[in-house]
Design an enzyme around this catalytic site. Structure first.
Site, PDB file in Angstrom:
ATOM      1  N   LYS B  83     -37.304 -25.804  -2.387  1.00  0.00           N
ATOM      2  CA  LYS B  83     -37.194 -24.349  -2.502  1.00  0.00           C
ATOM      3  C   LYS B  83     -37.610 -23.845  -3.871  1.00  0.00           C
ATOM      4  O   LYS B  83     -37.345 -24.490  -4.886  1.00  0.00           O
ATOM      5  CB  LYS B  83     -35.740 -23.917  -2.266  1.00  0.00           C
ATOM      6  CG  LYS B  83     -35.255 -24.069  -0.827  1.00  0.00           C
ATOM      7  CD  LYS B  83     -33.845 -23.484  -0.708  1.00  0.00           C
ATOM      8  CE  LYS B  83     -33.146 -23.874   0.572  1.00  0.00           C
ATOM      9  NZ  LYS B  83     -33.680 -23.199   1.767  1.00  0.00           N
ATOM     10  N   ARG B 167     -32.787 -12.229  17.302  1.00  0.00           N
ATOM     11  CA  ARG B 167     -32.874 -11.183  18.327  1.00  0.00           C
ATOM     12  C   ARG B 167     -33.687  -9.995  17.830  1.00  0.00           C
ATOM     13  O   ARG B 167     -34.434  -9.379  18.591  1.00  0.00           O
ATOM     14  CB  ARG B 167     -31.471 -10.723  18.739  1.00  0.00           C
ATOM     15  CG  ARG B 167     -30.797 -11.667  19.727  1.00  0.00           C
ATOM     16  CD  ARG B 167     -29.621 -10.964  20.399  1.00  0.00           C
ATOM     17  NE  ARG B 167     -28.886 -11.831  21.292  1.00  0.00           N
ATOM     18  CZ  ARG B 167     -29.197 -12.033  22.576  1.00  0.00           C
ATOM     19  NH1 ARG B 167     -30.245 -11.437  23.116  1.00  0.00           N
ATOM     20  NH2 ARG B 167     -28.465 -12.835  23.320  1.00  0.00           N
ATOM     21  N   GLY B 216     -26.684 -20.903   9.178  1.00  0.00           N
ATOM     22  CA  GLY B 216     -25.417 -20.841   9.883  1.00  0.00           C
ATOM     23  C   GLY B 216     -25.285 -21.791  11.058  1.00  0.00           C
ATOM     24  O   GLY B 216     -24.250 -21.812  11.721  1.00  0.00           O
ATOM     25  N   GLY B 237     -28.645 -26.454   7.137  1.00  0.00           N
ATOM     26  CA  GLY B 237     -28.395 -26.555   5.702  1.00  0.00           C
ATOM     27  C   GLY B 237     -27.139 -27.345   5.450  1.00  0.00           C
ATOM     28  O   GLY B 237     -27.127 -28.576   5.494  1.00  0.00           O
ATOM     29  N   SER B 238     -26.068 -26.618   5.230  1.00  0.00           N
ATOM     30  CA  SER B 238     -24.802 -27.269   4.898  1.00  0.00           C
ATOM     31  C   SER B 238     -24.165 -27.915   6.119  1.00  0.00           C
ATOM     32  O   SER B 238     -23.275 -28.745   5.981  1.00  0.00           O
ATOM     33  CB  SER B 238     -23.855 -26.218   4.305  1.00  0.00           C
ATOM     34  OG  SER B 238     -24.580 -25.352   3.445  1.00  0.00           O
TER      35      SER B 238
END
Lengths: 196, 296
Positions: B83, B167, B216, B237-238
């Site tokens: 990143k 969405r 998320g 990610g996490s």
């Protein structure tokens, strides 16, 4: 005619789109039973380590090996070429050992070394075929039964055929040129009975 | 003489095509990268801290120490991404010189420029950028992004923002399909994108690049949800390395992305994964702690 495209991971949708341009339905294959009545299979580009793990856990190896023994047509592009090889330089992933070639993964370098280059492919006529090479594998050994169909100017083979098996380091599915897909369709045995 | 071309739009976008149907995992050490590769990740994102820790620690989050990135590149054979801060084109030059396979110009790091993004056409290395809606996605593509990811809200383990953004993109593309040409001109103006790019998107019925979901995803079900909503793949990610059993959870999410339409397999891979990351409800976060609105 329906052609199977292994859809565990990778650019299977691009292969299916080319088949559609040629009037052929591409069937997404994620489980062994979906290979039933399929006489031709494309193993697309993707990550070979990912493909190898998913092939093992969903028991895809034996039915694909059986297809090959039965003389059905199988084509591997990029990661797919790694999977159809007899041996690869590293221990991981584990190839299907269908075609008598040796392969080195990412043999041309990392993504910044990915390249495009026109190729002369024998059996496809004089017009060059545009080769798109993305973190592409290098063919390190070509068996006696294997025919080299295209090379880079330095002689490095990038498209090979052994009977009804086809393998390319590059990605014809990322171009508008349908010729290699048509060539593969012509390798598919027509008369196999569904129960064979 | 045969021309050899590198760093073209075709090889940049083509690489993203190869990642489709796959999971890209955040890792902070070479050992984690090895676990991710073993679990079937199609690529890893090399970081100093996962977003959950960036969130917890506060302060300025910057490009990762090159020695960590190099250690990860030396350890795994799959593509390595890293990143840069939004607009920090020098961090991008540094990562390109290291030979990373993809750069994420990411809102998870503290932005270096609140107005401009990196002009990504100048680079041989491809870029992925975040978006919350169609306009943001197409603006990033105009700047040269070869891949898009919906932002979600990183480091929360709460999938609600990822769903909202996916969405929003899909809804906006569906509206384009029925939009007459005169309204399309106005839409291009409102979104701040070229009419050509908007027309192309309308004709394709999807974004002109690969589009992953991010921000998320914590469970196999979350991953399959994003796939059914139209994602081409997922970033986790996490969610993997902040869980009780990263190897098992990573492997389960990989399988969920392949078999995203098969609830029986999803049920099977969801069994016995241990603790998911604890997570923070996005609703409980004050506005200044949200990462997604950091660029537009």
């Amino acid at each position: 005619m329906e052609v199977g495209v292994l859809a565990l991971q990778g650019d299977f949708a691009e292969h299916i789109a080319v088949l559609k341009r040629l009037g052929v339905t591409g069937r997404e294959i994620r489980l062994p039973e979906q290979l039933e009545n399929i006489n031709g299979l494309i193993i697309p580009g993707g990550e070979s380590t990912t493909l190898s793990r998913l092939m093992s856990i969903y028991s895809m190896r034996e039915p694909i090996e059986q297809m090959s023994r039965q003389g059905k047509a199988i084509w591997g592009t990029c990661a797919g070429m790694i999977m159809v090889a007899q041996e690869i330089t590293e221990e991981d992933p584990v190839p299907l050992k269908l075609m008598d070639i040796g392969v080195l993964r990412n043999g041309f370098g990392r993504q910044v070394d990915s390249f495009e280059q026109d190729l002369q492919v024998i059996d496809l006529g004089p017009a060059p075929f545009h080769g798109v090479f993305i973190r592409a594998p290098v063919i390190t050994r070509v068996g006696r039964e294997v025919k080299v169909m295209a090379t880079l100017p330095d002689g490095q083979p990038v498209a090979v055929r052994q009977g009804n098996l086809l393998a390319t380091s590059f990605h014809p599915e990322l171009t508008a040129d349908n010729r290699l897909h048509q060539y593969f369709l012509d390798l598919i045995p027509q008369e196999s009975s569904p129960s064979a | 003489m045969v021309d050899v071309l590198t760093g073209t739009d075709t090889v940049k976008a083509g690489h993203a095509q190869m990642l489709k149907g796959g999971v890209i995992m955040d890792v902070v050490t070479a050992e984690q990268a090895r676990i991710a590769e073993e679990a079937g990740a199609v690529a890893v994102m090399a970081l100093e801290r996962v977003p959950a820790d960036i969130r917890a620690d506060g302060g300025v989050a910057r490009m990762t120490d090159p020695s960590i990135i190099c250690a990860i590149m030396d350890t795994v054979s799959i593509p390595v991404m890293a990143k840069v801060r939004i607009g920090h084109f020098v961090e991008a030059q540094i990562l390109e010189s290291l030979g990373v396979d993809y750069i994420d110009e990411s809102e998870v790091l503290t932005p270096a420029d609140e107005v401009h993004h990196v002009w990504k056409h100048d680079f041989k290395v491809p870029f992925v950028c975040g978006c919350r809606d169609l306009g943001e996605a197409l603006r990033r593509i105009s700047e040269g992004a070869a891949m898009i990811r919906t932002k979600g809200e990183a480091g929360t383990g709460d999938v609600v923002e990822a769903v909202r953004h996916m969405r929003a993109v899909q809804d906006n593309i569906r509206k384009l399909q029925t939009m007459p040409d005169d309204e399309l001109v106005v839409e291009a103006r409102d979104l701040g994108v070229s009419l050509d790019l908007l027309t192309q998107t309308r004709e394709l019925g999807r974004l002109p690049t690969v589009n992953f979901a991010a921000g998320g995803v914590a469970t196999p079900a979350d991953a399959a949800l994003m796939m059914q909503l139209g994602a081409d793949g997922v970033f986790v990610g996490s969610g993997v390395f902040k869980s009780g059993d990263p190897a098992e959870r990573g492997y389960a999410i990989v399988q969920a992305v392949t078999h995203y339409k098969d609830p029986k397999i999803l049920a099977e891979v969801s069994k016995g994964l241990g603790e998911a990351m604890v997570g923070i409800s996005t609703r409980s976060l004050p506005a200044e702690q949200l990462m997604a609105p950091r660029s537009i």
